[in-house]
Scaffold this motif. Structure first.
Motif, PDB file in Angstrom:
ATOM      1  N   GLY A 153       0.794  -1.217   0.000  1.00  0.00           N
ATOM      2  CA  GLY A 153       0.000   0.000   0.000  1.00  0.00           C
ATOM      3  C   GLY A 153       0.825   1.265   0.000  1.00  0.00           C
ATOM      4  O   GLY A 153       0.275   2.357   0.162  1.00  0.00           O
ATOM      5  N   CYS A 174       5.023   4.403   2.975  1.00  0.00           N
ATOM      6  CA  CYS A 174       4.240   3.285   3.519  1.00  0.00           C
ATOM      7  C   CYS A 174       3.414   3.742   4.719  1.00  0.00           C
ATOM      8  O   CYS A 174       3.501   4.887   5.155  1.00  0.00           O
ATOM      9  CB  CYS A 174       5.178   2.152   3.916  1.00  0.00           C
ATOM     10  SG  CYS A 174       6.149   1.504   2.536  1.00  0.00           S
ATOM     11  N   THR A 233      -4.603  -0.577   0.344  1.00  0.00           N
ATOM     12  CA  THR A 233      -3.753  -0.785  -0.820  1.00  0.00           C
ATOM     13  C   THR A 233      -4.630  -0.961  -2.063  1.00  0.00           C
ATOM     14  O   THR A 233      -5.693  -1.591  -2.009  1.00  0.00           O
ATOM     15  CB  THR A 233      -2.842  -2.008  -0.638  1.00  0.00           C
ATOM     16  OG1 THR A 233      -2.056  -2.161  -1.823  1.00  0.00           O
ATOM     17  CG2 THR A 233      -3.648  -3.277  -0.391  1.00  0.00           C
ATOM     18  N   SER A 238      -1.949  -9.231  -2.035  1.00  0.00           N
ATOM     19  CA  SER A 238      -2.130  -8.390  -0.843  1.00  0.00           C
ATOM     20  C   SER A 238      -2.861  -9.163   0.244  1.00  0.00           C
ATOM     21  O   SER A 238      -3.584 -10.131  -0.031  1.00  0.00           O
ATOM     22  CB  SER A 238      -2.914  -7.125  -1.197  1.00  0.00           C
ATOM     23  OG  SER A 238      -4.217  -7.458  -1.629  1.00  0.00           O
TER      24      SER A 238
END
Length: 1159
Positions: free
Chosen positions: A89, A101, A106, A343
């Protein structure tokens, strides 16, 4: 959003065209929706190499056209590490200095062709630092990546056909039997401008060169620079030559790699160890130089960079893990696993897509063929991927079974809009993430393994979705329903010490501090109660009585130890002013407070102040006495014992002196002594009254306690003066000694009387005067005697129901010691208090008759009771006597009821005050004013004490303290004025008589006796001229008070002046005592009839003039001795009956003279 523009250019959209048959229409495709309600397409992040682009577009087609999700290719990232951060993300995944970050969402969900092995440390760091967002590795792509050393296919063939040389095998390079350089371009033909200088590459790596030297022993191939760096030797600064061709560079085969020297240390060890004639350099443009020059080069597959050259890998010995671990790279390098990364939230957003990615498998040849197709046709990545999908239906095996639900998901019937536990009819089934209150359970059936969403069982809950299991209820919580999202905290009065419980356990007879109690130890008694049990298994809640502060969850163990595992705020404690012992800590005793602080500081049981011991901290250890001012027990000293011996001696001597002072007849200061005695007696009486008020059980401020404690001395409270040092520590003994003081003093005076009989006649005591002295002693100490006699009757209650004596709290009522004290107290009350009071009452009743009948000896025996007051208010002394016991009586009968004490004591003082203001009894007018004022102050002081019957706080308490201090100050001023009167009486010889009297004492100037006598005779003559009827009419017009004054005047004249029995009416209505009763005894030869002796005349005149505030006019200033007979001044201008003065001016009347005196 520059990367979106780049994607649009590189990958033109094929809107309106589908690749696969029966593709899901764009309008029916879904967006991902997160927990925040935000919707967006699925992001497939690519690395910046062809294989990643190609495989990502292949997956995108399947996701859109078969899985029904909107998807987009994002990126590209420069390396695999940037792909990790993209799926995390991060906003700038390719920026190594700041990747941005820490985002909650994300928008990149899938990455294919991840070369993860080279980034294991970074991967572990991401997993630990960003655990809640870290990407997930879902397995291999189906093939491995290979990094090795390649030659052109055409070169391999040429060498094999022309010389039988096998150049795709490392042994074919050995110059002992082959000349490989003839198949490649000459080293000199390569422009050095196309190369990176050795000094800028890994040739300068000391660590790599040390390993090289250790493995090969080629010392000539490396050198140590002046700065200590161990560097590879590049003769022309661009190529490092292997030992085989180092002497003749024309025999070296050129080899190039990219970057800063990818695989340089690997190829250096290999060519040296296997006698390969190779010159190693680093190309500035690695992707183009091997195309322009026929050479050996570094490459990896799958990749399209040199695909058109049809490269052939040179085979080296198989990979040796142990050797590579130690730095020996002479074997082939290990192949690199190429993985798929998703993810962390993809399993929640699109579990079927995650299953698709997990199932995706490609062979290396599949990828290489697609790359070759793209290179040959020049088509886009999407077109090539679509063509491969159309020609290879095997990809359909990747599609997840719609009823094969992953962990965290379960079968969902779309027609029923509910989760189901079977897939017998899979037509309308799909997998959905389990909702809160359910968990994903594995299901085995004929179709294989899937998952269903089951309700959480009672005793468990699940707050989040896609859960693999339900969480058992924590300690202090329970849940008796299934399918619950959360467990309920245990109610007040319940606890739960086991996880996963469906119900809470009920506290055995107690309560809890709040909700969610975790153990039985959290159970306890509510505020105001204490757990008296010895263990925690069963509560025994006992109500905390007065004097015990019990917070919630208080225990007997905490009370005794003064601590609690729950914290100090849960510890029960004894309040200051109360006491209990360790054996029975809940049996509380009320402590009698000291002048400074309290004897019982509270806290844990058996805690006392200043070395005190015994029940309720009442006694000092042996050899010590209680010091109120210091608030602790002090050691007894010999001086204190000697002081008591001297005090007894002084008291006995003082009693003898009192006889002579109070009964002397021949003194030049008779009137002075009278004033002094009255003022002193009034002072003592007032202080005794305040001392009695101090015995009331009302909680007053510390400052007033100290004053009350000091005034206890006037009640013979010997304990304040180290009495225990001589009488011992026994309270009953000390009380008995206090009782015997009174009969002891009386007995001493009686003994003195009889001993005086043995003395000369002049020193012998008269019986009447001795009786008067004894009476004066008992009168002065009557209030004290009343209080002491009632002390054993003043039992106050403790919170535990036991009763103790208020004055001696160490004595428990009903015990043997109390019985003994009660016997002595009752005897003192009956014989001393009641007996003396009865004698005084009888005397007050009969003394007018004694005086009239000439029984003067009897009157003189009660002179102590009568002489301070006007002769027509002789009875007032009895009222003052009654005031003491009437004050002590309510304290004795209502010891535990302070309001009753306050009301009764105020009533006593108000009644006395009313009677006093009506009769104005004291002979000295100023004493009347002071006595009334002191009575008023004491009444107000008792009223001020009523403020403390309840709890006071803030400004109300300040007001009560101030009021008490002001009233006490007023009383102090009045007592100080009495002291001033005493001093003045002793200083001014004519203090109570004569022409030089003090106006302040009499509050007026009195006219001269001669003027009064003249006025009386004039008035008598006028009255004698009136007939009885006229006089009766004049008297009938007078008011009640006028008649009262007239009768009093007639009685006064009849008793003191005329001494006739003619007017019995006045005697009947206005009783009084004749002053002759206090005169000296008559002379041996009585005077003639109706002619008073000089002594009698003088004494009568003295009493009469004292009645109006005058002393006889004489050179001796009021001497009452027979030798000082007053000489009357001749009456000037004595009026004849019915006539007026002739030659001289008529004198002023008595009224006029009195008015002038006031003026």
């Amino acid at each position: 959003m520059a990367w979106l523009v780049l994607v649009a250019v590189l990958f033109p959209s094929q809107a309106g065209a589908s690749c696969l048959p029966e593709a899901i229409d764009i309008a029916e495709r879904k967006y991902l929706t997160n927990l925040y309600g935000e919707s967006y397409p699925m992001g497939v992040y690519v690395g910046n190499w062809d294989a990643s682009f190609l495989t990502s577009h292949l997956l995108k087609i399947i996701v859109e056209e078969r899985m029904g999700f909107h998807a987009e290719v994002t990126g590209p990232g420069p390396d695999t590490l940037s792909c990790f951060y993209a799926l995390l993300g991060c906003k700038a995944p390719g920026n190594s200095s700041d990747r941005g970050c820490g985002q909650p969402v994300t928008y990149n969900h899938i990455n294919l062709e991840a070369w993860s092995e080279g980034y294991q440390n970074e991967w572990k760091l991401i997993q630990s630092r960003y655990a809640s967002m870290a990407p997930v590795d879902v397995g291999s792509m189906g093939y491995e990546g290979v990094s090795s050393h390649f030659i052109r296919q055409s070169v391999r063939r040429q060498a094999y056909h022309e010389g039988g040389t096998v150049l795709d095998f490392y042994r074919g390079w050995n110059m002992s039997w082959s000349q490989p350089s003839k198949y490649f371009d000459d080293l000199a033909s390569i422009s050095r401008s196309l190369l990176v200088p050795c000094a800028q590459t890994r040739f300068m790596s000391t660590e790599a060169n040390q390993i090289y030297l250790r493995i090969t022993g080629d010392e000539a191939g490396v050198e140590t620079l002046p700065d200590g760096t161990l560097a590879a030797v590049c003769p022309d600064d661009y190529f490092w030559l292997s030992p085989t061709c180092r002497d003749d560079s024309t025999r070296c085969v050129p080899y190039v790699t990219g970057g800063t020297g990818w695989g340089v240390d690997d190829i250096m060890q290999k060519v040296t160890s296997y006698d390969m004639p190779v010159a190693i350099g680093v190309a500035r443009s690695w992707s183009t130089l091997p195309r322009d020059v026929n050479m050996l080069f570094y490459w990896w597959v799958p990749d399209t960079t040199f695909l058109d050259l049809d490269p052939v890998e040179i085979v080296f010995p198989p990979y040796d893990f142990r050797a590579y671990t130690s730095g020996d790279k002479r074997t082939v390098a290990a192949s690199t696993a190429i993985t798929k990364i998703v993810s962390q939230d993809l399993v929640t957003l699109a579990p079927s897509v995650e299953d698709l990615v997990r199932n995706l498998r490609l062979g290396r040849n599949d990828v290489m063929n697609m790359l070759k197709d793209m290179q040959d046709t020049g088509d886009s990545y999407a077109t090539v991927a679509c063509r491969w999908l159309q020609s290879n239906p095997s990809w359909q095996d990747w599609l997840p079974d719609r009823t094969k639900c992953s962990p965290g998901f379960g079968l969902y019937d779309t027609t029923q809009a509910a989760f189901t536990g079977t897939r017998a009819d899979p037509t309308f089934l799909e997998c959905r993430a389990c909702v809160s209150g359910r968990y994903s359970a594995q299901l085995h059936d004929a179709a294989g393994i899937t998952h269903v969403c089951e309700f959480c069982a009672p005793g468990t809950s699940q707050a989040s979705g896609a859960a693999l299991q339900c969480e058992p209820c924590e300690l202090g919580k329970s849940q008796n329903n299934s399918g619950s999202q959360a467990c309920n905290r245990c109610k007040i009065g319940e606890y739960q010490d086991e996880p996963g419980s469906s119900t809470c356990k009920v506290c055995p007879g107690g309560t809890t501090l709040g909700l969610g109690s975790l153990s039985l130890e959290d159970c306890g008694c509510p505020r105001g109660f204490i757990d008296a049990s010895a263990s925690t298994t069963n509560l025994s809640c006992v109500e905390c009585g007065e004097g015990l502060d019990c917070p919630a969850l208080a225990t007997l163990r905490g009370l005794v130890s003064g601590s609690s595992d729950l914290g100090p705020e849960f510890v029960a404690s004894i309040l200051p002013g109360f006491y209990s012992n360790m054996a029975e800590p809940l049996d509380l005793y009320r402590c009698v407070e000291a002048a400074a602080g309290t004897r019982c500081p509270g806290g844990i049981p058996a805690t006392c102040t200043g070395l005190l011991n015994n029940t309720a901290c009442t006694d000092c250890p042996s050899g010590r006495h209680w010091d109120r001012s210091e608030g602790q027990c002090q050691e007894c000293t010999p001086w204190q014992q000697l002081g008591w011996v001297l005090a007894v001696a002084v008291m006995l001597s003082g009693l003898v002196m009192v006889y002579y002072m109070m009964t002397a007849q021949s003194t030049a200061k008779a009137s002075v002594l009278f004033t002094t005695t009255c003022a002193f007696g009034m002072t003592i009486s007032s202080l005794q009254s305040v001392g009695i008020i101090g015995t009331m059980t009302v909680q007053v401020p510390e400052a007033m306690k100290a004053i009350y404690a000091f005034l206890q001395v006037f009640l013979l409270d010997f304990d304040n003066f180290a009495f225990s040092c001589v009488a011992g520590g026994s309270a009953s003994t000390r009380y008995i000694v206090s009782v015997l003081v009174f009969p002891g003093a009386v007995g001493w005076l009686v003994c003195c009387y009889y001993i005086s009989k043995l003395s000369p006649k002049k020193l012998r005591w008269e019986a009447a005067k001795a009786k008067s002295t004894i009476g004066a002693l008992l009168q002065l100490s009557f209030s004290t005697m009343s209080t002491i006699s009632m002390a054993p009757m003043m039992c106050f209650s403790h919170p535990n129901g036991v009763f103790s004596l208020l004055k001696y709290p160490s004595i428990t009522c009903g015990t043997e010691d109390h019985t003994v004290m009660l016997i002595f107290g009752v005897l003192l009350l009956l014989l001393g208090v009641m007996g003396f009071l009865a004698a005084c009452t009888y005397a007050v009743i009969v003394v007018p008759r004694w005086s009239r009948d000439g029984q003067h000896a009897n009157v003189k025996a009660f002179r102590f009771l009568l002489f301070r007051f006007r002769l027509d208010s002789w009875w007032f002394g009895l009222l003052l006597l009654l005031r003491g016991p009437l004050m002590s009586l309510p304290i004795a009968l209502a010891t535990d009821y302070p309001p009753i004490q306050v009301m009764c004591v105020m009533l006593v003082f108000l009644v006395v005050l009313i009677i006093q203001s009506n009769s104005w009894p004291w002979k000295v007018p100023l004493l009347n004013v002071l006595d009334c004022f002191i009575g008023f102050c004491i009444t107000m002081l008792v009223a001020a004490n009523s403020f403390y019957l309840g709890a006071l706080e803030g400004s109300m308490k300040d007001f009560a303290d101030a009021a008490g201090s002001v009233i006490m100050g007023m009383m102090g001023a009045a007592v100080a004025l009495l002291f001033v009167m005493t001093v003045c009486a002793l200083t001014f010889r004519a203090a109570l008589g004569g022409q030089k009297e003090l106006i302040a004492f009499n509050l007026q100037r009195t006219p001269a006796p001669s003027l009064v006598a003249e006025t009386l005779q004039s008035m008598s003559a006028k009255i004698a001229e009136m007939d009885r009827a006229g006089l009766a009419r004049a008297l009938s017009a007078l008011g009640v008070y006028d008649n009262k004054l007239l009768l009093a005047s007639v009685s006064l004249l009849d008793t003191e002046v005329v001494q006739s029995d003619a007017d019995q009416t006045a005697k009947r209505f206005c009783f009084r005592i004749s002053s002759a009763s206090f005169g000296p005894p008559p002379a041996q030869n009585p005077p003639a009839k109706n002619v008073p002796s000089a002594t009698e005349a003088t004494e009568a005149e003295t009493a009469k003039e004292a009645e109006v505030g005058q002393s006889p006019k004489s050179p001796s200033e009021g001497d009452l001795s027979p030798s000082n007979v007053r000489t009357e001044e001749p009456m000037a201008n004595a009026a004849e009956p019915g006539g007026v003065s002739g030659s001289r001016k008529e004198p002023r009347s008595l009224c006029e003279d009195t008015q002038q005196a006031y003026i």
